[in-house]
Write an enzyme that holds these catalytic residues in place. Structure first.
Site, PDB file in Angstrom:
ATOM      1  N   ASP A 104       2.354  -5.125   8.373  1.00 31.05           N
ATOM      2  CA  ASP A 104       1.143  -4.331   8.196  1.00 31.05           C
ATOM      3  C   ASP A 104      -0.037  -5.305   8.217  1.00 31.05           C
ATOM      4  O   ASP A 104      -0.228  -6.073   7.274  1.00 31.05           O
ATOM      5  CB  ASP A 104       1.240  -3.577   6.860  1.00 31.05           C
ATOM      6  CG  ASP A 104      -0.053  -2.862   6.482  1.00 31.05           C
ATOM      7  OD1 ASP A 104      -1.076  -3.061   7.162  1.00 31.05           O
ATOM      8  OD2 ASP A 104      -0.031  -2.111   5.490  1.00 31.05           O
TER       9      ASP A 104
ATOM     10  N   GLN B  94      -5.026  -5.602   6.519  1.00 34.86           N
ATOM     11  CA  GLN B  94      -5.928  -6.484   5.773  1.00 34.86           C
ATOM     12  C   GLN B  94      -6.094  -7.845   6.431  1.00 34.86           C
ATOM     13  O   GLN B  94      -7.037  -8.564   6.132  1.00 34.86           O
ATOM     14  CB  GLN B  94      -5.427  -6.698   4.347  1.00 34.86           C
ATOM     15  CG  GLN B  94      -5.667  -5.544   3.401  1.00 34.86           C
ATOM     16  CD  GLN B  94      -7.123  -5.131   3.291  1.00 34.86           C
ATOM     17  OE1 GLN B  94      -8.027  -5.954   3.314  1.00 34.86           O
ATOM     18  NE2 GLN B  94      -7.347  -3.846   3.179  1.00 34.86           N
TER      19      GLN B  94
ATOM     20  N   LYS C  47     -10.915  -1.301   9.873  1.00 31.60           N
ATOM     21  CA  LYS C  47     -10.936  -2.474   8.989  1.00 31.60           C
ATOM     22  C   LYS C  47     -11.527  -3.683   9.720  1.00 31.60           C
ATOM     23  O   LYS C  47     -11.744  -4.730   9.141  1.00 31.60           O
ATOM     24  CB  LYS C  47      -9.519  -2.804   8.512  1.00 31.60           C
ATOM     25  CG  LYS C  47      -8.805  -1.668   7.778  1.00 31.60           C
ATOM     26  CD  LYS C  47      -8.991  -1.726   6.279  1.00 31.60           C
ATOM     27  CE  LYS C  47      -8.487  -0.493   5.573  1.00 31.60           C
ATOM     28  NZ  LYS C  47      -7.257  -0.658   4.825  1.00 31.60           N
TER      29      LYS C  47
ATOM     30  N   HIS D   6       0.872  -1.171   0.000  1.00 28.11           N
ATOM     31  CA  HIS D   6       0.000   0.000   0.000  1.00 28.11           C
ATOM     32  C   HIS D   6       0.916   1.229   0.000  1.00 28.11           C
ATOM     33  O   HIS D   6       2.020   1.178   0.535  1.00 28.11           O
ATOM     34  CB  HIS D   6      -0.779  -0.085   1.322  1.00 28.11           C
ATOM     35  CG  HIS D   6      -1.921   0.853   1.465  1.00 28.11           C
ATOM     36  ND1 HIS D   6      -1.764   2.160   1.828  1.00 28.11           N
ATOM     37  CD2 HIS D   6      -3.258   0.662   1.329  1.00 28.11           C
ATOM     38  CE1 HIS D   6      -2.959   2.732   1.918  1.00 28.11           C
ATOM     39  NE2 HIS D   6      -3.883   1.843   1.623  1.00 28.11           N
TER      40      HIS D   6
ATOM     41  N   CYS E   6      -4.394   2.407  -3.940  1.00 29.97           N
ATOM     42  CA  CYS E   6      -3.194   2.867  -3.218  1.00 29.97           C
ATOM     43  C   CYS E   6      -2.042   1.891  -3.410  1.00 29.97           C
ATOM     44  O   CYS E   6      -1.223   1.697  -2.510  1.00 29.97           O
ATOM     45  CB  CYS E   6      -3.452   3.040  -1.724  1.00 29.97           C
ATOM     46  SG  CYS E   6      -4.676   4.263  -1.351  1.00 29.97           S
TER      47      CYS E   6
HETATM   48  C1  PLP Z   1      -6.181   0.310   4.722  1.00 28.76           C
HETATM   49  C2  PLP Z   1      -4.793  -0.093   4.678  1.00 28.76           C
HETATM   50  C3  PLP Z   1      -3.756   0.762   5.130  1.00 28.76           C
HETATM   51  C4  PLP Z   1      -4.016   2.149   5.599  1.00 28.76           C
HETATM   52  O1  PLP Z   1      -4.844   2.210   6.714  1.00 28.76           O
HETATM   53  P1  PLP Z   1      -5.270   3.626   7.304  1.00 28.76           P
HETATM   54  O2  PLP Z   1      -6.371   3.300   8.260  1.00 28.76           O
HETATM   55  O3  PLP Z   1      -5.743   4.450   6.140  1.00 28.76           O
HETATM   56  O4  PLP Z   1      -4.079   4.220   7.958  1.00 28.76           O
HETATM   57  C5  PLP Z   1      -2.464   0.287   5.091  1.00 28.76           C
HETATM   58  N1  PLP Z   1      -2.171  -0.956   4.651  1.00 28.76           N
HETATM   59  C6  PLP Z   1      -3.124  -1.804   4.209  1.00 28.76           C
HETATM   60  C7  PLP Z   1      -2.747  -3.164   3.745  1.00 28.76           C
HETATM   61  C8  PLP Z   1      -4.460  -1.389   4.196  1.00 28.76           C
HETATM   62  O5  PLP Z   1      -5.397  -2.234   3.760  1.00 28.76           O
END
Ligand code: PLP
Length: 404
Positions: free
Chosen positions: A198, A201, A224, A121, A362
């Site tokens: 990260d 997801q 999320k 992302h 993104c």
């Molecule tokens: C949504 C997402 C982000 C960003 O999350 P924010 O809440 O906008 O900071 C980063 N990495 C992944 C894989 C995402 O799905």
């Protein structure tokens, strides 16, 4: 297994109409919807407990502080961190990543290397580029293959004694690929570098165990996982969080302040400058409770069924290509119709009450890899149904007819 009809009753938004049609919400990878149980906690907070925390001796402040710290403990338990002070409240994944990147700017020097994956992302690329500019470190990228998987043999070659930090998402938001993070973490530790995962997801589908994974850092966003926007968490191993300098200066993060010298507060407060999103943090805890009541194993099993069903139905459409065909993936389907711009398909689907994401998600480098401007992305959650997938398939067929 849960009954999806019962689950759907928890989400008031699912009964609204869009353009005169019942909403079909397939943009869950961008943000999830909020159940009544979490909405109630938000209303309850502002109706009964609203106060600033950690400072007041008065009852409201103490009650709000207790609720906020209980939420931190819930998050600690859920992610299985060793200590609650290893859980830092942030405004979300992006904030967590920037906090770590900023911290590493004092630890890196020229010649050091940072490795990221080709499946990132933007929020996971830009902070490292900025960090490299500041420190003279170099950014290396783990390449991907046609199926949208990371090429581990290339990763092995990138690792060296110069590697200081590896950043990878657990699951790609653009393609749904589940990355082999266990392997990545183990290999990275062998060269003495740190890993940040990260989990934005993965945390909605998989209950992670940060101690078992042995990751150094893990970030996610509450929105999320059926929680509110503007709040998230950074997990860091105690030793790492002690090593990193604070990110922002302000109230709450200090122990003593004089004009000569300021000493910083202990963890976690060192990284929590200013008044936090108190209600958001408490609601994040409630969202974790909700998800655990539904059960992560149930969620994953059901979403896999939706993925299988949706993939089969989509592939029956002539000229439709799915991007991201790994065997290890979650309920995200990125696709295009031959000769048709994804944006046009998204617009027609919206007219039919169907919410999907179109564009580069993104993750422009992934789109560049496939040499496409973007995709249409449908992402399913445990509150979606096969009937909704049928409506969506009819919508895609209609869009194809109108646009070709
Ligand atoms: C949504 C997402 C982000 C960003 O999350 P924010 O809440 O906008 O900071 C980063 N990495 C992944 C894989 C995402 O799905």
């Amino acid at each position: 297994m849960f009954k999806v009809e019962d689950i759907r009753k928890d989400f008031p938004i699912l009964s609204r109409k869009v353009n005169g049609k019942p909403l079909v919400y397939f943009d869950n990878a961008a943000t999830s919807q909020t159940p009544q149980q979490v909405i109630d906690v938000i209303v309850d907070y502002y109706s009964n407990y609203n106060a600033n925390i950690h400072r007041g001796v008065h009852t409201l402040s103490q009650e709000a502080t207790d609720l906020y710290e209980q939420a931190r403990q819930k998050i600690q338990t859920h992610f299985n961190a060793k200590f609650s002070h290893e859980i830092i409240f942030t405004s979300g994944t992006t904030h967590g990543i920037n906090l770590v990147a900023n911290g590493f700017s004092t630890l890196l020097k020229e010649g050091d290397e940072i490795i990221v994956s080709a499946l990132e992302h933007h929020s996971n690329i830009v902070p490292w580029q900025m960090l490299c500019e500041r420190t003279g470190a170099t950014l290396k990228v783990i390449p991907m293959n046609e199926d949208g998987e990371l090429v581990m043999t290339e990763f092995d070659k990138l690792l060296s004694k110069n590697t200081k930090l590896v950043f990878v998402n657990h699951i790609s938001n653009a393609l749904g690929t589940i990355n082999p993070i266990e392997y990545i973490i183990e290999k990275t530790h062998k060269v003495g570098a740190a890993v940040l995962i990260d989990g934005a997801q993965s945390s909605p589908h998989i209950k992670p165990d940060v101690q078992k994974l042995n990751t150094d850092f893990y970030v996610t966003s509450a929105h999320k996982i059926c929680g509110p926007t503007g709040v998230g968490m950074l997990y860091g191993k105690e030793e790492w969080l002690k090593k990193l300098p604070p990110y922002q200066g302000g109230g709450e993060m200090i122990s003593e302040v004089t004009f000569e010298k300021t000493t910083y507060a202990d963890l976690p407060h060192k990284f929590e400058a200013g008044t936090p999103n108190i209600c958001g943090g408490i609601a994040f805890g409630a969202a974790i409770d909700y998800m655990n009541t539904v059960g992560f194993e149930n969620i994953a099993a059901y979403e896999n069924e939706l993925l299988k069903y949706g993939t089969e139905k989509l592939l029956e459409i002539d000229g439709l290509k799915i991007y991201g065909t790994s065997k290890h993936k979650t309920s995200v389907i990125s696709f295009n119709l031959k000769g048709i711009h994804p944006y046009d398909v998204g617009t027609i689907l919206d007219k039919l009450g169907i919410a999907v994401r179109t564009g580069h998600h993104c993750a422009q480098p992934i789109m560049d890899f496939y040499k496409i401007p973007g995709t249409i992305r449908a992402s399913f959650s445990f509150y979606n149904t096969k009937e909704e997938i049928d409506i969506f398939i009819e919508g895609v067929k209609k869009a194809k007819m109108m646009l070709s």
